[in-house]
Structures are given as C-alpha cells and as structure tokens.
Design a protein around this motif. Structure first.
Motif, PDB file in Angstrom:
ATOM      1  N   ALA A 112       8.637   6.242   4.979  1.00 55.26           N
ATOM      2  CA  ALA A 112       8.649   5.017   6.092  1.00 55.26           C
ATOM      3  C   ALA A 112       8.109   4.060   5.277  1.00 55.26           C
ATOM      4  O   ALA A 112       7.203   4.001   4.293  1.00 55.26           O
ATOM      5  CB  ALA A 112       7.536   5.583   7.165  1.00 55.26           C
ATOM      6  N   ALA A 152       1.344   5.407  -0.563  1.00 55.69           N
ATOM      7  CA  ALA A 152       0.806   6.645  -0.287  1.00 55.69           C
ATOM      8  C   ALA A 152       1.937   7.802  -0.300  1.00 55.69           C
ATOM      9  O   ALA A 152       2.980   7.696   0.340  1.00 55.69           O
ATOM     10  CB  ALA A 152      -0.045   6.902   0.786  1.00 55.69           C
ATOM     11  N   ARG A 198       3.397  -1.251   3.948  1.00 52.15           N
ATOM     12  CA  ARG A 198       2.991  -0.002   3.533  1.00 52.15           C
ATOM     13  C   ARG A 198       4.155   1.022   3.256  1.00 52.15           C
ATOM     14  O   ARG A 198       5.080   1.066   4.402  1.00 52.15           O
ATOM     15  CB  ARG A 198       2.172   0.538   4.827  1.00 52.15           C
ATOM     16  CG  ARG A 198       1.882   2.110   4.957  1.00 52.15           C
ATOM     17  CD  ARG A 198       0.830   2.382   3.998  1.00 52.15           C
ATOM     18  NE  ARG A 198       0.330   3.789   4.270  1.00 52.15           N
ATOM     19  CZ  ARG A 198      -0.778   4.368   3.852  1.00 52.15           C
ATOM     20  NH1 ARG A 198      -1.093   3.652   2.773  1.00 52.15           N
ATOM     21  NH2 ARG A 198      -0.923   5.613   3.962  1.00 52.15           N
ATOM     22  N   SER A 200       0.895  -1.138  -0.033  1.00 48.78           N
ATOM     23  CA  SER A 200       0.034  -0.005  -0.119  1.00 48.78           C
ATOM     24  C   SER A 200       0.902   1.160   0.011  1.00 48.78           C
ATOM     25  O   SER A 200       1.796   1.342   1.125  1.00 48.78           O
ATOM     26  CB  SER A 200      -0.885  -0.135   1.274  1.00 48.78           C
ATOM     27  OG  SER A 200      -1.173   1.158   1.647  1.00 48.78           O
ATOM     28  N   SER A 230       5.157   4.935   2.538  1.00 49.87           N
ATOM     29  CA  SER A 230       4.439   6.299   2.467  1.00 49.87           C
ATOM     30  C   SER A 230       5.556   7.364   2.404  1.00 49.87           C
ATOM     31  O   SER A 230       6.876   7.128   2.797  1.00 49.87           O
ATOM     32  CB  SER A 230       3.930   6.770   3.757  1.00 49.87           C
ATOM     33  OG  SER A 230       4.674   6.603   4.999  1.00 49.87           O
ATOM     34  N   VAL A 275       6.488   0.323   6.813  1.00 49.90           N
ATOM     35  CA  VAL A 275       6.037  -0.774   7.771  1.00 49.90           C
ATOM     36  C   VAL A 275       5.850  -2.149   7.048  1.00 49.90           C
ATOM     37  O   VAL A 275       4.997  -2.032   6.207  1.00 49.90           O
ATOM     38  CB  VAL A 275       4.778  -0.052   8.307  1.00 49.90           C
ATOM     39  CG1 VAL A 275       4.315  -0.966   9.468  1.00 49.90           C
ATOM     40  CG2 VAL A 275       5.021   1.096   8.983  1.00 49.90           C
ATOM     41  N   ARG A 329       9.969  -1.717  11.108  1.00 48.58           N
ATOM     42  CA  ARG A 329       9.506  -0.186  10.577  1.00 48.58           C
ATOM     43  C   ARG A 329      10.588   0.435  10.390  1.00 48.58           C
ATOM     44  O   ARG A 329      11.784   0.618  11.027  1.00 48.58           O
ATOM     45  CB  ARG A 329       8.743   0.723  11.617  1.00 48.58           C
ATOM     46  CG  ARG A 329       8.478   1.935  11.277  1.00 48.58           C
ATOM     47  CD  ARG A 329       7.689   2.623  12.396  1.00 48.58           C
ATOM     48  NE  ARG A 329       7.343   4.000  11.933  1.00 48.58           N
ATOM     49  CZ  ARG A 329       8.296   5.089  12.349  1.00 48.58           C
ATOM     50  NH1 ARG A 329       9.430   4.942  12.436  1.00 48.58           N
ATOM     51  NH2 ARG A 329       7.595   6.295  11.821  1.00 48.58           N
TER      52      ARG A 329
END
Lengths: 365, 218
Positions: free
Chosen positions: A326, A281, A313, A279, A315, A328, A355
């Motif tokens: 970042a 973003a 994830r 994911s 971002s 994760v 992370r």
C-alpha cells in the motif's frame, strides 16, 4: 542412453535384414541342390532338417522386416531348433560323407545362429563354438576320416566361422560409429537449442526494456526538442514516474534474497531522491513471488510515489494468505493503476491523500 | 484522568545522543514525563531513582550482538512497565517482546509522537500499538496466535499502512476512539495468550477497570 540403444537397434535391424537374405540365399543356393541329388541314409531326416532351417529363417522375417529385435523366447527356441536340425542333417548323411557335399548343413547353421543371436554376442560365440566342437567331435568319432578329408573339413569350417565372426566384428564397429554419430548429433542439437533459447531471452529482454522505456523515450524526445517545459508540474511528474520506473526495472534482475522488498526499496529510494519524505515498513517473512506478479505489485507503488508531493507511507505486508503493498501519499487522485489478472489494485482519494493498494493472493503452499 | 504525581521514566540506551533526545521528547509530552535516570546499562533501571520510575524505555541492542531479551524478561517479571525502543524492525523480536511482557515495541524510525504515546500509555499501565508493531501482529503466522475478528485485522492493517488513525477511521467509517478500542482489544487478546507475566496480568486488570473487557472474558 536410450539414444545409444536406438542407434544399436538400427545397426542390428539393418544387419539382420542382410543376414536374412544371406541365410535364405545360402540355404537354397548351396543346400537345395545336394539335398535333391545326393544319396542319404535317411532322406526324410535331411528334408526335415532343411525345412526346419527354412522355417526358422521365415519366422525371423516376421520381426526382422519390421526392424524389431527378436524376442528372447524366439531366439532361444530358434537356436535349439537350428542345432537340432544341424545334427539331424549330419545324422542323415552317411558317416563317410559327413562334412562333405551331402552334408550341406555344416557351414549353413552358423548363419542361422548369427541371425538369431546377433545382439547377444557372448551367447552367439558360445553356441557357435559348441556347434563347431560337437560337429568335429562327431566327425572324429565316426573314425573314417582320412587326412585329406579332415583337412578339407577344417578349411571349410575355418572359412565359414571366420566370415561369421567378421560379421559380428563389423556389426560392433558399425554400432560404435553410430553411437558416436548419435552423440555428436545430440550435442549439436543441445547447442542449437541453447543458442535459440539465448536468442529468445535476449529478444525478450529487449522488448521488455523497450516496453518499459515506452514512456521515457517520448519524454526525453519532448525535453530535447523543447516541446516540454521542465518547469511544468506535469513534466516533472512524468520525469519522476520515468525515473522511478527505471530504478525499479534496474532492481528487477538483481540476485537478492527478497526481490519484492528490493524492488519496492528501489522505488522508495528513487522517490526520496526526488525529495519525497517516505516512511517505509515491511512486515511478514519473504515468500516467492513470480517476476510478472512483482511487476504488477510494484506498478502502483511507482505511480503513487511519482505523484507524491512531499510525504508518502509505503508498506509491504505479507500474511499467510496474501501480499498487500500500500502507498498513502499526499497526491492528487490522478495516479490510477488498473487491476491486472492476478493482482487486485484498489485506489481512492481521501482529502489530500491518495491511497493505492495492490493485493496478491499467495498460492497455497 | 487524574495524575496524582508526575510521571517518571528511566532510559536505557547505549547512545548518549538517543538518551538526550528521548529525554527531550518526554519533557515535551502532555503530561510531561520526567527522566528519573538514564544510562547505557540496564542496572540504571534497578538502582536509585531508576528503580522506582513509572516507565522503562529499553533499547534492545545494548552494544552486544544479542538483543537484551533476558533483561526485558527480568524487568517484566518484576512488574516494570517496559517500552522497547529498537533500532531494528524485526517482527519476530517484536512479537517475542510482547510475549515477554513489554507494553510496547517501537522502532527508532517511528518518531516522537509514537514514543510519547507509548510512554504515556505504559506509565498508566496500558499497552500502545505503533504502526510497525501493528504490521508485525498482522503478519503474525505463528500457530498459537490469538484469533482476531475480521474488523480487528482490518484496523491493524490500515493502521500499519497509513500510520494515521484519522485516515483509518475515514477509511473504515468508524471514529478514532473506536480505532483505539480495537487496537487495545487486540493487545488484550495477545496478553491473554502465551506465557504469563505480571505486566500482562496488570494490563488485563487495567482493561477491566477501563471497561474494555468484563471479568467473564478472561
């Protein structure tokens, strides 16, 4: 332009040194003997004129021998003094002897003027012409000229002036040639610099590529030799890392409006191809990031994504003060990237999650 | 919290598959939300059963090239609780939607979980901040943005980065409900800044009822 001016300066400086020698030699070689031996109406005036002309030459030496151009004030004062000395010397001779041997100044002052006004050609030609016309006017006004004397004077004047004009023309020709030579040399220098830069760039690219391939080459060699087992988890992770690194590197030189997000997207693509559900973003507007900082910012993304098992994830956040990238991911804590000079990297394990965050403080705009 | 009547929603989206999918998701929520009406035009939210639905789930890109911001403004001015559900993750548009009075802004990449939370929150007059919107708020560089505390900014960023409130609470050493409280406070700050809208006033009234802020804070 300044190079052209320098080239002109060299030509003028050299020509002036020749002219100083010529003027001195002509004055003392041709003028001294008549000054000392002939009869004059006013000897003191002839001597004063001779000394004044010698002084002009001597003063010019101060600049000429240092290869400096004459200051405008010196040139102007010198010109006035030379013209005054010329008419003084002419007045000192008896009217019947003007432009004859005792009047040694007539042909000589042209050389002084040339020395003083070499780099001011228009003024030089005007002053030479004025001097010639005034001298001939004085000669005619004295009214005693017979045809033969007048012819001899004309021939002498023509000879002197044409040699002086020839010097001007030679100077101009030399000037142009030296300008052309300078231009050619400059162009060659520019080309050489460009070739050198291109070589350096190519070498830089090569060493960067070699540096990036550092982990890939032993991996390929290991697989080819059968030392590494593709079924092993560790080998797979090393392959994933190499693939993500390569993918990021290919993206690095692409011309895109937002290179940072482009590089991170490349990493995300590579991870998705390896079966990780990512994911991704992005928030905040693009800001310029130097390539080295981009590399340092994306390195943790590469590490964390290649360690991810199934989900991650990613971002990118850009505030007015900093950029924070970042990841994760469900991965072990072994994917560690150290902080570098400009980019602060933070990593931690939270249960099953790893992370990693890379932060870079944007320079104040 | 008691739910006197079943919650209802109206879905405005130009793709039938999206309408069907959203309706399916809403029906699986707890409490389930029934779809009163759905259609490809915003008129469906003004007529028939759609006019009285608790929540409007509005796709910003209804076929036309420009986002349907004026439709959103009209709905918010009428006091309708709108959840914007957009194809695009555009920070500026997201902030603009909040400014116009939307209670939530989601991108379609954010799944059922966030849509359900947003719809349930909106149905009870509360705001919901999904991770993408948290990112937009954290990256907000506009000069008239509200002042957030350091902790609030941290919560926004951690939520944007991890998409997991459990993860945020572990990272920051706070409880998940505190994470929610911070997010709600941030939204209240945004509701108090900028232009007024009935939905923003309702959001503040709700916050006072919930004890999130006092009357003096207004």
């Amino acid at each position: 332009m300044s190079e052209y001016r320098t080239a002109d300066g060299h030509v003028h400086a050299t020509m002036r040194i020749v002219l100083v020698c010529a003027t001195g030699a002509l004055q003392f070689g041709l003028g001294l003997q008549p000054l000392l031996t002939r009869e004059y109406r006013h000897r003191w005036l002839a001597v004063a004129a001779f000394v004044a002309l010698a002084c002009v030459t001597a003063v010019c030496c101060g600049w000429v021998l240092r290869r400096r151009p004459l200051p405008a004030a010196v040139a102007a004062a010198g010109t006035v003094l030379v013209l005054a000395a010329s008419f003084g010397a002419m007045a000192a001779a008896a009217p019947g002897q003007r432009h004859a041997a005792p009047d040694w100044s007539f042909g000589l002052v042209g050389w002084h003027l040339l020395l003083l006004l070499l780099d001011r050609v228009r003024v030089l030609v005007a002053v030479l012409a004025a001097h010639l016309v005034a001298s001939l006017g004085l000669l005619l006004s004295s009214g005693v000229a017979d045809r033969a004397a007048f012819g001899a004077t004309g021939a002498a004047a023509f000879g002197a002036v044409s040699v002086q004009l020839a010097v001007v023309v030679i100077t101009r020709v030399l000037q142009r040639q030296s300008q052309e030579a300078t231009a050619v040399a400059e162009e060659r220098d520019r080309l050489e610099t460009r070739v050198l830069l291109a070589r350096q760039w190519e070498q830089g690219q090569r060493s960067a590529l070699a540096g990036q391939l550092g982990s890939t080459l032993p991996l390929l060699a290991g697989l080819a030799d059968g030392d590494l087992d593709p079924r092993e988890e560790d080998t797979r992770r090393r392959c994933a890392l190499a693939a993500t690194q390569l993918r990021r590197q290919f993206a690095e030189n692409d011309e895109v409006p937002d290179p940072l997000v482009h590089e991170v997207t490349a990493c995300v693509d590579a991870a998705e191809r390896l079966g990780v559900d990512v994911s991704f973003a992005v928030s905040g507007a693009a800001v310029p990031v130097p390539p080295q900082v981009r590399r340092e910012l994306t390195a943790p993304v590469v590490t964390a994504l290649s360690a991810a098992r199934s989900r991650a994830r990613v971002s990118v956040l850009r505030t007015d003060r900093e950029i924070r990238i970042a990841v994760v991911a469900d991965a072990g804590a072994d994917g560690v990237t150290a902080s570098t000079g400009q980019v602060r990297v933070e990593h931690g394990a939270y249960g099953e999650h790893l992370r990693l965050e890379a932060r870079w403080r944007t320079p104040p705009s | 919290m008691a739910h006197p009547a079943e919650l209802s929603a109206v879905i405005v989206d130009d793709h039938p598959a999206v309408r069907a999918g959203v309706a399916q998701w809403l029906s699986t929520g707890s409490p389930p939300i029934t779809v009163a009406a759905s259609g490809e035009d915003v008129r469906v939210a003004w007529t028939g059963e759609g006019a009285t639905a608790d929540v409007v789930i509005l796709d910003l890109h209804l076929g036309g090239p420009a986002p349907a911001l004026s439709e959103l403004r009209r709905l918010a001015e009428a006091g309708r609780r709108v959840v914007v559900y957009s194809m695009r993750a555009d920070d500026e548009i997201a902030l603009q939607c909040l400014e116009l009075g939307a209670l939530s802004y989601l991108t379609k990449a954010e799944g059922a979980e966030h849509l359900l939370e947003a719809a349930a929150a909106a149905a009870s007059g509360r705001a919901y901040t999904p991770p993408s919107l948290a990112g937009a708020l954290a990256g907000d560089r506009s000069t008239d943005r509200p002042v957030l505390s350091a902790r609030e900014t941290e919560v926004l960023i951690e939520w944007f980065q991890s998409e997991s409130k459990d993860f945020v609470s572990r990272r920051l050493g706070i409880s998940p409900s505190t994470v929610n409280t911070h997010l709600e406070h941030i939204r209240i700050k945004y509701a108090m800044s900028g232009r007024e809208a009935p939905t923003k006033a309702a959001l503040l009234a709700r916050a006072i009822q919930d004890g999130l802020i006092g009357v003096d804070d207004l």
